[in-house]
Design a protein around this motif. Structure first.
Motif, PDB file in Angstrom:
ATOM      1  N   THR B 386      29.108  40.383  56.904  1.00 45.46           N
ATOM      2  CA  THR B 386      29.630  39.286  56.080  1.00 45.46           C
ATOM      3  C   THR B 386      31.068  38.959  56.467  1.00 45.46           C
ATOM      4  OG1 THR B 386      30.368  40.891  54.447  1.00 45.46           O
ATOM      5  CG2 THR B 386      28.186  39.897  54.096  1.00 45.46           C
ATOM      6  N   GLY B 387      31.503  39.493  57.584  1.00 47.46           N
ATOM      7  CA  GLY B 387      32.876  39.250  58.020  1.00 47.46           C
ATOM      8  C   GLY B 387      33.905  39.835  57.067  1.00 47.46           C
ATOM      9  N   GLY B 388      33.483  40.829  56.295  1.00 46.06           N
ATOM     10  CA  GLY B 388      34.430  41.507  55.413  1.00 46.06           C
ATOM     11  C   GLY B 388      34.415  40.989  53.990  1.00 46.06           C
ATOM     12  N   LYS B 389      33.598  39.970  53.724  1.00 44.90           N
ATOM     13  CA  LYS B 389      33.515  39.472  52.330  1.00 44.90           C
ATOM     14  C   LYS B 389      32.528  40.310  51.562  1.00 44.90           C
ATOM     15  CE  LYS B 389      34.336  34.567  52.917  1.00 44.90           C
ATOM     16  NZ  LYS B 389      33.785  34.446  54.275  1.00 44.90           N
ATOM     17  N   LEU B 390      32.908  40.663  50.331  1.00 46.48           N
ATOM     18  CA  LEU B 390      31.986  41.437  49.513  1.00 46.48           C
ATOM     19  C   LEU B 390      30.936  40.505  48.920  1.00 46.48           C
ATOM     20  CD1 LEU B 390      31.287  44.203  48.200  1.00 46.48           C
ATOM     21  CD2 LEU B 390      32.565  43.398  46.222  1.00 46.48           C
ATOM     22  N   LEU B 391      29.742  40.510  49.473  1.00 47.18           N
ATOM     23  CA  LEU B 391      28.640  39.694  48.969  1.00 47.18           C
ATOM     24  C   LEU B 391      27.458  40.609  48.757  1.00 47.18           C
ATOM     25  CD1 LEU B 391      28.934  36.740  51.515  1.00 47.18           C
ATOM     26  CD2 LEU B 391      29.868  36.852  49.188  1.00 47.18           C
ATOM     27  N   ARG B 392      26.754  40.421  47.627  1.00 43.43           N
ATOM     28  CA  ARG B 392      25.654  41.367  47.452  1.00 43.43           C
ATOM     29  C   ARG B 392      24.478  40.966  48.343  1.00 43.43           C
ATOM     30  NH1 ARG B 392      23.190  40.539  41.426  1.00 43.43           N
ATOM     31  NH2 ARG B 392      22.476  38.404  41.781  1.00 43.43           N
ATOM     32  N   PRO B 393      23.786  41.926  48.862  1.00 46.05           N
ATOM     33  CA  PRO B 393      22.774  41.643  49.869  1.00 46.05           C
ATOM     34  C   PRO B 393      21.646  40.723  49.386  1.00 46.05           C
ATOM     35  CG  PRO B 393      23.308  43.975  49.880  1.00 46.05           C
ATOM     36  CD  PRO B 393      24.026  43.376  48.713  1.00 46.05           C
ATOM     37  N   SER B 394      21.284  40.756  48.103  1.00 43.02           N
ATOM     38  CA  SER B 394      20.088  40.000  47.685  1.00 43.02           C
ATOM     39  C   SER B 394      20.290  38.496  47.827  1.00 43.02           C
ATOM     40  CB  SER B 394      19.715  40.341  46.244  1.00 43.02           C
ATOM     41  OG  SER B 394      20.719  39.879  45.367  1.00 43.02           O
ATOM     42  N   ASP B 395      21.455  37.959  47.434  1.00 49.67           N
ATOM     43  CA  ASP B 395      21.622  36.502  47.432  1.00 49.67           C
ATOM     44  C   ASP B 395      22.966  36.036  47.995  1.00 49.67           C
ATOM     45  OD1 ASP B 395      23.222  37.517  45.519  1.00 49.67           O
ATOM     46  OD2 ASP B 395      22.297  36.503  43.821  1.00 49.67           O
ATOM     47  N   HIS B 396      23.694  36.968  48.581  1.00 53.17           N
ATOM     48  CA  HIS B 396      25.005  36.636  49.130  1.00 53.17           C
ATOM     49  C   HIS B 396      25.948  36.008  48.105  1.00 53.17           C
ATOM     50  CE1 HIS B 396      22.843  37.474  52.827  1.00 53.17           C
ATOM     51  NE2 HIS B 396      24.024  37.751  53.329  1.00 53.17           N
ATOM     52  N   GLU B 397      25.802  36.450  46.850  1.00 53.85           N
ATOM     53  CA  GLU B 397      26.750  36.033  45.817  1.00 53.85           C
ATOM     54  C   GLU B 397      27.783  37.135  45.653  1.00 53.85           C
ATOM     55  OE1 GLU B 397      26.924  33.267  43.833  1.00 53.85           O
ATOM     56  OE2 GLU B 397      25.372  32.410  45.148  1.00 53.85           O
ATOM     57  N   LYS B 398      28.950  36.715  45.166  1.00 51.32           N
ATOM     58  CA  LYS B 398      29.982  37.717  44.942  1.00 51.32           C
ATOM     59  C   LYS B 398      29.659  38.507  43.668  1.00 51.32           C
ATOM     60  CE  LYS B 398      34.614  38.349  43.743  1.00 51.32           C
ATOM     61  NZ  LYS B 398      35.585  37.782  42.858  1.00 51.32           N
ATOM     62  N   PRO B 399      29.613  39.821  43.739  1.00 52.78           N
ATOM     63  CA  PRO B 399      29.301  40.596  42.539  1.00 52.78           C
ATOM     64  C   PRO B 399      30.490  40.655  41.582  1.00 52.78           C
ATOM     65  CG  PRO B 399      29.683  42.059  44.397  1.00 52.78           C
ATOM     66  CD  PRO B 399      29.802  40.668  44.928  1.00 52.78           C
ATOM     67  N   HIS B 400      30.175  40.895  40.303  1.00 53.16           N
ATOM     68  CA  HIS B 400      31.251  41.017  39.298  1.00 53.16           C
ATOM     69  C   HIS B 400      31.437  42.446  38.843  1.00 53.16           C
ATOM     70  CE1 HIS B 400      31.568  36.725  39.196  1.00 53.16           C
ATOM     71  NE2 HIS B 400      30.241  36.655  39.101  1.00 53.16           N
ATOM     72  N   LYS B 435      39.412  46.588  44.727  1.00 55.99           N
ATOM     73  CA  LYS B 435      40.213  46.180  43.571  1.00 55.99           C
ATOM     74  C   LYS B 435      41.453  45.403  44.028  1.00 55.99           C
ATOM     75  CE  LYS B 435      40.613  46.361  39.056  1.00 55.99           C
ATOM     76  NZ  LYS B 435      39.596  45.758  38.184  1.00 55.99           N
ATOM     77  N   GLU B 436      42.002  45.838  45.151  1.00 56.16           N
ATOM     78  CA  GLU B 436      43.166  45.113  45.689  1.00 56.16           C
ATOM     79  C   GLU B 436      42.781  43.696  46.079  1.00 56.16           C
ATOM     80  OE1 GLU B 436      44.811  47.275  49.041  1.00 56.16           O
ATOM     81  OE2 GLU B 436      45.482  48.852  47.658  1.00 56.16           O
ATOM     82  N   LYS B 437      41.611  43.585  46.695  1.00 53.91           N
ATOM     83  CA  LYS B 437      41.196  42.294  47.209  1.00 53.91           C
ATOM     84  C   LYS B 437      40.654  41.392  46.106  1.00 53.91           C
ATOM     85  CE  LYS B 437      38.764  40.690  51.344  1.00 53.91           C
ATOM     86  NZ  LYS B 437      37.836  41.110  52.391  1.00 53.91           N
ATOM     87  N   TYR B 438      39.907  41.988  45.183  1.00 58.58           N
ATOM     88  CA  TYR B 438      39.283  41.219  44.089  1.00 58.58           C
ATOM     89  C   TYR B 438      39.685  41.847  42.752  1.00 58.58           C
ATOM     90  CZ  TYR B 438      36.167  40.297  48.090  1.00 58.58           C
ATOM     91  OH  TYR B 438      35.644  39.994  49.322  1.00 58.58           O
ATOM     92  N   PRO B 439      40.872  41.510  42.241  1.00 58.79           N
ATOM     93  CA  PRO B 439      41.363  42.189  41.034  1.00 58.79           C
ATOM     94  C   PRO B 439      40.451  42.017  39.818  1.00 58.79           C
ATOM     95  CG  PRO B 439      43.116  40.919  42.095  1.00 58.79           C
ATOM     96  CD  PRO B 439      41.845  40.546  42.790  1.00 58.79           C
ATOM     97  N   ASP B 440      39.646  40.947  39.794  1.00 58.00           N
ATOM     98  CA  ASP B 440      38.804  40.741  38.613  1.00 58.00           C
ATOM     99  C   ASP B 440      37.498  41.529  38.657  1.00 58.00           C
ATOM    100  OD1 ASP B 440      38.134  39.208  40.801  1.00 58.00           O
ATOM    101  OD2 ASP B 440      37.143  37.646  39.589  1.00 58.00           O
ATOM    102  N   LEU B 441      37.241  42.224  39.730  1.00 55.02           N
ATOM    103  CA  LEU B 441      36.013  43.044  39.816  1.00 55.02           C
ATOM    104  C   LEU B 441      36.063  44.159  38.783  1.00 55.02           C
ATOM    105  CD1 LEU B 441      35.042  44.178  43.437  1.00 55.02           C
ATOM    106  CD2 LEU B 441      33.651  42.903  41.796  1.00 55.02           C
ATOM    107  N   VAL B 442      34.923  44.412  38.135  1.00 53.27           N
ATOM    108  CA  VAL B 442      34.845  45.588  37.267  1.00 53.27           C
ATOM    109  C   VAL B 442      34.233  46.702  38.100  1.00 53.27           C
ATOM    110  CG1 VAL B 442      33.812  46.556  35.187  1.00 53.27           C
ATOM    111  CG2 VAL B 442      34.540  44.149  35.233  1.00 53.27           C
ATOM    112  N   ILE B 443      34.972  47.780  38.262  1.00 51.34           N
ATOM    113  CA  ILE B 443      34.468  48.879  39.091  1.00 51.34           C
ATOM    114  C   ILE B 443      34.307  50.128  38.234  1.00 51.34           C
ATOM    115  CG2 ILE B 443      34.886  50.319  41.132  1.00 51.34           C
ATOM    116  CD1 ILE B 443      36.509  48.081  42.323  1.00 51.34           C
ATOM    117  N   ASN B 444      33.071  50.591  38.146  1.00 52.70           N
ATOM    118  CA  ASN B 444      32.789  51.803  37.375  1.00 52.70           C
ATOM    119  C   ASN B 444      32.368  52.912  38.330  1.00 52.70           C
ATOM    120  OD1 ASN B 444      33.231  50.403  34.999  1.00 52.70           O
ATOM    121  ND2 ASN B 444      31.066  49.838  34.801  1.00 52.70           N
TER     122      ASN B 444
END
Ligand code: FES
Lengths: 137, 669
Positions: B386-400, B435-444
């Motif tokens: 994905t060239g370094g973009k975080l996209l989920r494999p199923s639909d290439h959408e950005k995960p939250h 988290k640095e790249k996508y501050p709004d991501l919720v990471i558990n």
């Protein structure tokens, strides 16, 4: 039962002998029945040595080698297996209880297993009683 | 008549606390051929060794038995003492009354003492029949081989090369780089993995002392320290690497497809491909399992001819190659070529693989949005699918919402009981980077424990907490696949003592580290052993972490056990240092405890010949009759032939028939 059987153990230096040392490191307890003769590989054990030990009155004999695929000399332990299988059969045919003879694959990492094998073997020999040949050659 | 000296050690209270040492000493003194018996608090101390040396010098003893710990650690020490005293060091035998008696029979001091006597008597019996042996020296081939071209192998090869030793670096993939090449950034400094690795790859590849053999595997290893003969199979690449410039034109035109191993299967690559953009060497290979033989161009076939133009019809890869490195008309051997290489020492640095998600049925392995941490590594890498973009494999959408699950298959009786050691740290790294790249991501992040033992590691972890990453102590029981490609996470939060349930877009499993594929076969070829955890066994867990039971073979990196990059590099440098020792010495000792044929006794039956695992036995004509001969440089002293010889014509020095029979007699007396 006060009888402590006398077990002569032939132990490959790379696995079972090292496993017995590890049992020591772990302070695993087992009865003082077994005394090991260190051999370079279980494949060094001539079937005659086992017979000799029995003829001299050993209550049990153990041959300890590496697990298959782990023999330090590639496949020495396969040759051991061929020999010991034949030997068990021979003992049985001669009317000698083959349970007195054990082939075990115990690695250098299996200290607990070594202690366990000796404990079980000792108990079994206690049930079988002393070697009927009683040490007369 | 032999004059045997018996020395019984107290080993402080290790032996003396259980076994009646004086009683054993007295007993030993009464054994036939025993000239004297002594006892000492620590036989291995200087003063203890001095006792032996003095008795030898005084002519009191000509055979030595020490009853103490295990010969596996202390035989060399006491043999050294004998030698210094002026006695052939093979006239020494050890009785193991600590590891195999006092330590294990503490419950029965009398039994332990009785056993110790027997064991001493057995050693005396053997000592009576010992013979002096002579060590021989052979010249060493001044070259080394490193198997595995990851960071461990590259480091080791570079060190050896810098010391001036010719080094062969063997790698099974088309490029060196290994796992580290797949990583995005490295903890705890977040430096870019490729940026620190690529220069090393280039340096190794272009070093005048290093010959890199990529797309190659070990076929067979023969010989011994100082003189190994290794057969290397260079796999068939179907591309002439002398001509290939790594331009990638063949891959662009190739229609054949296969999952891209470098991207951990997250994308497809072509049948003709270059492993990754920074590959070293940058060479193409054609994967015949994926090749569809365009234009009927099976390997070795004559091309069809275009009826109109009269030109041959070539496959796209051939046509595309500007360097004419692909010629499918050539009858290339699918098995590749075999190269024989002679080296003095070998370092194995074959690395690791991670368990696939399919092993974890409760973790919804069928969902494309459940991935391993190594796959995430590819997803966040600039060279990834994905060239370094975080996209989920199923639909290439950005995960939250992202979920990390630790210890998948590690510290788990159902899979592996060991800790994979670096997962906690790489999860924290991945979480921090995201988290640095996508501050709004919720990471558990769900952990059993967090293990951050390493320089600056714990600071890295506390830093992650401050960044707003959520840490939960407790296990994840399972995942459910929900509509919209989401996953329900069912976990337990130990701190609050409650179960938690939430929806997540992407779940990352930190799955256990395991031996690389093919390691078992390699071990068999090299005579290496495994430990309980199925990694290569080192010679000693503390004092011999890079050596193995096979002298001349050394270990570096994860093949010896899971470890992170700094530890791998340290171990690789250590391995290089010890592997260089025989090369620097120029000569190695041949252990004289090997087999020898007593030609007069040999009947020429030939039973021994096929039994030898090393092909060391040949039948030669002596006075017109066939007789077995053993090559001393190939024999490793297993004794398999000795036990099989019906004429007792083969003796194994150090484990002679008379010696063993005396031991049996002593133990059954
Ligand atoms: S080396 Fe242990 S059985 Fe051969």
């Amino acid at each position: 039962m006060s009888f402590t059987p006398n077990i002569v153990g032939f132990a490959c230096q790379w696995c079972t002998y090292a496993g017995a040392d590890l049992a020591g490191n772990l302070r695993a307890k087992y009865p003082p029945s077994v005394k090991l003769i260190k051999v370079p590989c279980s494949g060094r054990v001539k079937p005659e040595y086992v017979l000799e030990a029995f003829a001299r009155g050993a209550d049990g004999v153990l041959v300890g080698g590496c697990h298959f695929g782990d023999c330090h000399y590639k496949d020495g332990n396969y040759k051991t297996k061929n020999r010991t299988d034949m030997l068990s059969q021979l003992l049985e045919d001669m009317g000698f209880d083959p349970r007195r003879f054990r082939q075990e694959w115990i690695s250098g990492a299996e200290g607990q297993k070594f202690a366990q094998v000796i404990t079980e073997f000792t108990e079994e020999l206690q049930e079988l009683g002393p070697n009927p040949l009683g040490g007369q050659e | 008549m032999a004059k045997i000296g018996v020395y019984v050690c107290h080993c402080g209270s290790n032996i003396g606390g259980v076994i009646d040492v004086s009683d054993v000493r007295e007993y030993a003194e009464g054994l036939p051929d025993v000239a004297l018996a002594r006892q000492d608090l620590f036989m291995c101390s200087d003063s203890g060794q001095e006792l032996i040396k003095q008795d030898i010098r005084d002519g009191k003893v000509d055979r030595v038995v020490v009853a103490a710990c295990t010969p596996r650690t202390h035989e060399p020490i006491f043999r050294g003492a004998c030698e210094k005293g002026g006695l052939n060091k093979f006239l020494f035998e050890m009785a193991n009354i600590r590891d195999q008696a006092s330590w294990v029979h503490g419950q029965d001091p009398e039994g332990a003492t009785a056993k110790a006597k027997k064991v001493v008597s057995s050693a005396v019996g053997k000592a009576r029949n010992l013979e002096p042996l002579e060590e021989k020296y052979v010249d060493v081939t001044d070259a080394a081989m490193v198997i595995g071209g990851g960071i461990g192998g590259i480091t080791a090869a570079l060190e050896l090369a810098r010391m001036g030793h010719k080094t062969y670096l063997v790698e099974k993939d088309p490029s060196i780089g290994g796992r580290m090449a797949q990583l995005d950034k490295t903890f705890p400094t977040n430096d870019c993995s490729a940026c620190i690795l690529t220069p090393m790859m280039v340096e190794a590849y272009s070093h005048p002392n290093i010959e890199t053999l990529c797309y190659s595997e070990v076929e067979d290893v023969e010989g011994y320290i100082g003189n190994f003969k290794v057969k290397i199979r260079q796999k068939q690449s179907y591309v002439n690497w002398d001509k290939c410039t790594g331009c990638g034109a063949c891959a662009e035109k190739c229609p054949g497809k296969a999952p891209d191993e470098f991207n951990e299967g997250l994308s497809m690559r072509r049948a003709a491909f270059i492993m990754f953009p920074q590959a070293v060497p940058k060479k193409a290979v054609i994967d015949m399992n994926a090749c569809i033989n365009c234009a009927g161009r099976t390997i070795g076939s004559e091309p069809k001819v275009n009826a109109k133009t009269g030109n041959p019809i070539l496959a796209p890869c051939e046509k595309a190659c500007p360097a004419e490195a692909i010629n499918r008309s050539l009858m290339l051997d699918p098995n590749g070529t075999i190269k024989e290489i002679e080296v003095g020492s070998i370092i194995t640095a074959t690395g690791y693989k991670v368990m696939g998600k399919e092993n974890f049925k409760e973790m919804a392995p069928d969902s494309p949005n459940v991935i391993t941490a190594l796959q995430l590594e590819r997803l966040i890498s600039a060279t990834g699918p994905t060239g370094g973009k975080l996209l989920r494999p199923s639909d290439h959408e950005k995960p939250h919402t992202l979920t990390f699950v630790s210890c998948m298959g590690s510290r788990d009786k159902n899979f592996h009981t060991y800790c994979s050691r670096f997962c906690c740290m790489y999860m924290i790294k991945q979480a921090r980077l995201l988290k640095e790249k996508y501050p709004d991501l919720v990471i558990n992040m769900h952990f059993i424990d967090i293990r951050t033992a390493g320089k600056d590691y714990d600071e890295y972890y506390t830093g992650a907490r401050d960044m707003g990453i959520n840490f939960f102590k407790g296990k994840v029981g399972g995942l459910d696949m929900l509509a919209g490609d989401k996953l329900r996470v069912n976990a337990y939060d130990m701190e609050n003592g409650e179960t938690i349930e939430y929806e997540s877009d992407l779940v990352i499993l930190a799955s256990a580290v395991e031996m690389s594929d093919g390691t078992t076969e390699l071990a068999q070829k090299m005579g290496l052993q495994f430990c309980g955890s199925k990694f290569f066994r080192e010679l000693h867990p503390k004092l011999g972490p890079v050596e193995t039971a096979v002298s001349g073979l050394f270990l570096a990196g994860c093949c010896q056990g899971p470890k992170d990059i700094p530890d791998t590099v340290s171990q690789a440098k250590g391995a290089a240092a010890v592997a260089a020792v025989p090369l620097a010495q120029g000569k190695v000792k041949i252990d004289p405890t090997i087999s020898e044929v007593v030609t007069e006794k040999c009947s020429g039956c030939g039973i021994c010949e096929p039994l030898c695992p090393y092909g060391a036995i040949t039948m030669k004509k002596v006075d017109g009759k066939p007789r077995a001969m053993i090559a001393i440089s190939s024999c490793k002293g297993c004794g398999v032939c000795t036990s099989a010889c019906p004429s007792s014509a083969i003796q194994l020095h150090g484990y002679m028939e008379e010696q063993i029979l005396e031991q049996i007699a002593a133990l059954t007396a």
